[in-house]
Design a protein around this motif. Structure first.
Motif, PDB file in Angstrom:
ATOM      1  N   GLY A   1      -3.231  -0.757   5.858  1.00 29.94           N
ATOM      2  CA  GLY A   1      -4.214  -1.839   5.951  1.00 29.94           C
ATOM      3  C   GLY A   1      -5.612  -1.390   5.562  1.00 29.94           C
ATOM      4  N   VAL A   2      -6.015  -0.227   6.044  1.00 31.12           N
ATOM      5  CA  VAL A   2      -7.344   0.293   5.706  1.00 31.12           C
ATOM      6  C   VAL A   2      -7.410   0.648   4.222  1.00 31.12           C
ATOM      7  CG1 VAL A   2      -9.018   2.130   6.150  1.00 31.12           C
ATOM      8  CG2 VAL A   2      -7.816   1.076   8.058  1.00 31.12           C
ATOM      9  N   LEU A   3      -6.374   1.275   3.703  1.00 28.38           N
ATOM     10  CA  LEU A   3      -6.352   1.584   2.268  1.00 28.38           C
ATOM     11  C   LEU A   3      -6.420   0.305   1.433  1.00 28.38           C
ATOM     12  CD1 LEU A   3      -3.776   4.521   2.101  1.00 28.38           C
ATOM     13  CD2 LEU A   3      -6.218   4.633   1.531  1.00 28.38           C
ATOM     14  N   SER A   4      -5.740  -0.740   1.869  1.00 24.94           N
ATOM     15  CA  SER A   4      -5.803  -2.025   1.164  1.00 24.94           C
ATOM     16  C   SER A   4      -7.222  -2.568   1.161  1.00 24.94           C
ATOM     17  CB  SER A   4      -4.875  -3.051   1.819  1.00 24.94           C
ATOM     18  OG  SER A   4      -3.541  -2.672   1.675  1.00 24.94           O
ATOM     19  N   ALA A   5      -7.905  -2.393   2.274  1.00 21.23           N
ATOM     20  CA  ALA A   5      -9.296  -2.844   2.354  1.00 21.23           C
ATOM     21  C   ALA A   5     -10.163  -2.094   1.351  1.00 21.23           C
ATOM     22  CB  ALA A   5      -9.827  -2.654   3.772  1.00 21.23           C
ATOM     23  N   TYR A   6      -9.958  -0.792   1.254  1.00 21.05           N
ATOM     24  CA  TYR A   6     -10.716  -0.005   0.281  1.00 21.05           C
ATOM     25  C   TYR A   6     -10.373  -0.440  -1.143  1.00 21.05           C
ATOM     26  CZ  TYR A   6     -12.508   3.297   3.754  1.00 21.05           C
ATOM     27  OH  TYR A   6     -13.168   3.876   4.802  1.00 21.05           O
TER      28      TYR A   6
END
Length: 118
Positions: free
Chosen positions: A71-76
């Motif tokens: 999820g965090v990588l997707s945000a980045y």
């Protein structure tokens, strides 16, 4: 129940409703509810919100799991924050000792592929 509502509203693009359930409906902010909200923000390109919530998650003493990391990588990725995403990846592998799963590795490839088109 609240986690399912957060996930459903997020997938439907109704992030305000998801956040309302997260803030008012979840009595306890556990790793699942935090990850659901982080993934919702990441899915819709709300990188600042996802990263802020991730940092709040760490302050609460929750360790990231594979779903949170994706999820965090997707945000980045969706926010075009390539260097920050690579720094995050290095942090989770070195600090938390997480082994890159297929999902995490695919997210890093997406991160690097996005870098080629910026």
């Amino acid at each position: 129940m609240c986690n399912a509502l957060i996930d459903m509203y997020s997938k439907c693009g109704r992030l305000n409703s998801a956040r309302l359930v997260f803030d008012k409906g979840s009595f306890r902010k556990d790793a699942i509810s935090l990850s659901s909200m982080i993934c919702g923000y990441g899915l819709h390109g709300k990188g600042d919100e996802a990263i802020s919530l991730y940092n709040q998650m760490l302050l609460l003493g929750n360790k990231p799991d594979m779903i949170t990391v994706v999820g965090v990588l997707s945000a980045y990725i969706m926010s075009g924050l390539i260097n920050e995403g690579l720094h995050f990846y290095n942090t989770i592998t070195n600090k938390y000792g997480m082994e890159p799963t297929v999902e995490i590795s695919a997210s890093v490839v997406d991160l690097l592929t996005g870098f080629l088109f910026i």
